[in-house]
Design an enzyme around this catalytic site. Sequence first.
Site, short mmCIF file in Angstrom:
data_model
loop_
_atom_site.label_atom_id
_atom_site.label_comp_id
_atom_site.label_asym_id
_atom_site.label_seq_id
_atom_site.Cartn_x
_atom_site.Cartn_y
_atom_site.Cartn_z
CE LYS A 59 48.80 19.67 -32.15
NZ LYS A 59 48.57 20.75 -31.18
CG ASN A 60 44.82 21.71 -29.55
OD1 ASN A 60 46.03 21.46 -29.62
ND2 ASN A 60 44.23 22.64 -30.30
NE ARG A 70 53.69 27.91 -27.97
CZ ARG A 70 52.41 27.75 -28.27
NH1 ARG A 70 51.48 27.89 -27.35
NH2 ARG A 70 52.05 27.46 -29.50
NE ARG A 82 53.94 19.93 -33.47
CZ ARG A 82 53.47 21.14 -33.19
NH1 ARG A 82 53.81 22.16 -33.92
NH2 ARG A 82 52.67 21.34 -32.17
CG ASP A 109 45.13 26.44 -33.08
OD1 ASP A 109 46.04 27.27 -32.96
OD2 ASP A 109 45.02 25.43 -32.35
CB CYS A 160 53.46 26.42 -33.50
SG CYS A 160 52.82 24.98 -34.35
C1 UD1 Z 1 46.42 28.61 -27.53
C2 UD1 Z 1 44.98 28.86 -27.92
C3 UD1 Z 1 44.37 27.53 -28.20
C4 UD1 Z 1 45.21 26.83 -29.27
C5 UD1 Z 1 46.67 26.73 -28.87
C6 UD1 Z 1 47.57 26.17 -29.93
C7 UD1 Z 1 43.38 30.49 -27.05
C8 UD1 Z 1 42.87 31.19 -25.85
N1 UD1 Z 1 44.34 29.56 -26.83
O1 UD1 Z 1 46.40 27.75 -26.41
O2 UD1 Z 1 43.04 27.69 -28.62
O3 UD1 Z 1 44.72 25.56 -29.51
O4 UD1 Z 1 47.13 28.04 -28.58
O5 UD1 Z 1 47.70 26.99 -31.00
O6 UD1 Z 1 42.93 30.72 -28.14
N2 UD1 Z 1 49.26 33.58 -21.59
C9 UD1 Z 1 49.83 34.32 -20.58
N3 UD1 Z 1 50.28 33.65 -19.47
C10 UD1 Z 1 50.18 32.31 -19.32
C11 UD1 Z 1 49.58 31.57 -20.36
C12 UD1 Z 1 49.14 32.23 -21.49
O7 UD1 Z 1 49.95 35.53 -20.67
O8 UD1 Z 1 50.60 31.77 -18.29
C13 UD1 Z 1 48.77 34.27 -22.82
C14 UD1 Z 1 49.52 33.83 -24.07
O9 UD1 Z 1 50.66 34.61 -24.29
C15 UD1 Z 1 48.46 34.03 -25.15
C16 UD1 Z 1 47.15 33.79 -24.41
O10 UD1 Z 1 47.43 33.89 -23.02
O11 UD1 Z 1 48.48 35.36 -25.59
C17 UD1 Z 1 46.50 32.44 -24.68
O12 UD1 Z 1 47.44 31.45 -24.34
P1 UD1 Z 1 47.01 29.96 -24.01
O13 UD1 Z 1 45.55 29.79 -24.23
O14 UD1 Z 1 47.59 29.54 -22.72
O15 UD1 Z 1 47.81 29.19 -25.08
P2 UD1 Z 1 47.66 27.72 -25.44
O16 UD1 Z 1 47.27 26.87 -24.29
O17 UD1 Z 1 48.90 27.39 -26.20
#
Ligand code: UD1
Length: 429
Positions: free
Chosen positions: A22-23, A122, A398, A306, A117
């Site tokens: 998915k990702n 975020r 999803r 996850d 989610c």
């Molecule tokens: C994250 C997970 C990913 C998972 C996805 C969906 C990690 C590192 N990432 O990815 O494995 O598949 O959720 O559940 O495990 N952050 C910031 N600033 C930014 C972007 C992120 O501070 O601009 C912080 C977020 O608040 C979070 C961390 O970085 O604490 C990781 O976020 P990120 O990896 O970007 O999230 P996803 O891409 O959603």
Amino acid sequence: MTKYVIRGKRQLQGEITISGAKNAAVAIIPAAILVKGVCRIENVPKISDVTKMLEILKEMGAEVRLVNSSCVEIDCTHIRTQTAPQDMARSIRASYYLAGALLGRFHHAKVPPPGGCYFGVRPVDQHFKGFNALGATTDIQNGYMLVDAPNGIRGANIYLDVVSVGATINIMLAATLADGLTVIENVAKEPHIVDVANFLNSMGARISGAGTDVIKVRGVKELAGGTYTIIPDQIEAGTYMVATAATGGEVLIKNVIPKHLECITAKLIEMGVTVEERDDAVLVRRAVPLRKTNVKTMPYPGFPTDMQPQAVVLLCYAQGTSLVTESVWDNRYRYVDELKRMGANIQVDGKVAVIEGIGDLTGAPVKACDLRAGAAMVVAGLAASGVTEVEDISHIERGYEDLVEKLKSVGADITRVEVPDGTALRRAQ
Ligand code: UD1
């Protein structure tokens, strides 16, 4: 309303084939915006986030053709807008990848901030930091992220302050067609990041280092079409590994990359589960009682956030007290109250959950609070005594292709039931 009804305590036995990741899919599909020509993408999972992402591209003028249930052709040559449709895009997290792809190809993007989610704020500051370094201005106005680079995108050195999957992919997308070399340091290393880089390279990009801490992107003038096959889903595989362990069964989980599962395999082995690695499969068997362990979520190759809810469920069935620390997200334990309805003994304090293994859970009506929490409720129900009814399953659908059919094929008693509106389960207040 639709729900799953699960009669538990059936040991899972047999084989399950894992779908495409998915990702990876939800990043590769918007990445097709960068390509002039037809991208044929294979091993695409049949899940609602993918359907939505394809609908978004169609709405923006892409030609999308479903070749069969797991193969799609996307041609973004004549995309006609750089604005993502608000209602469709804001319901999925991965729509933020449209920003990097549109910025790369058209130097302009108007995209809603990430949905999906909810387990904490975020932020997108690291995405913006990267876009700014490449020469773009960034802003959030009227429910849109606005990204503009009227003078074009130039390669730059970017150091991420946080290891972010989303920012790593988004900056990589934007830099693919930039003028010159972009070096992104302190990047995330998840398998789906490598998959997006491989997809782009197969279309003509020059990206190296994906899967390490430093990614280098040498900008190219344009990308041409081609064929690409998405990797298997690490988290879907991990979920079925945990389900097998929870029910005390034996399942061969096929079409996986065992290396991607090592972070999950290691914890299962600590808990007393047997995991045998084959070339593209893992055999999971639980013959002895589960032992307690501690888990801390981390960026890859650490234990995936996850898989955290599924791990917590499994630890409820273990002997002894376990600690789980969620170090990626602030608010990812909302589902614990649902598990408590099934008799779980879990205390949450901030990022730490203390799980008192009680050996058994009892069926109850529960909700899927989000995608992975929903999958965890299913795992809990499969191993529990009695009947578990899981509501709000749209979250689960999803991200899991044919979950009910796959589980039935290994002996689970699970059905997807349509309930007329107004007759949903009444809960005690
Ligand atoms: C994250 C997970 C990913 C998972 C996805 C969906 C990690 C590192 N990432 O990815 O494995 O598949 O959720 O559940 O495990 N952050 C910031 N600033 C930014 C972007 C992120 O501070 O601009 C912080 C977020 O608040 C979070 C961390 O970085 O604490 C990781 O976020 P990120 O990896 O970007 O999230 P996803 O891409 O959603």
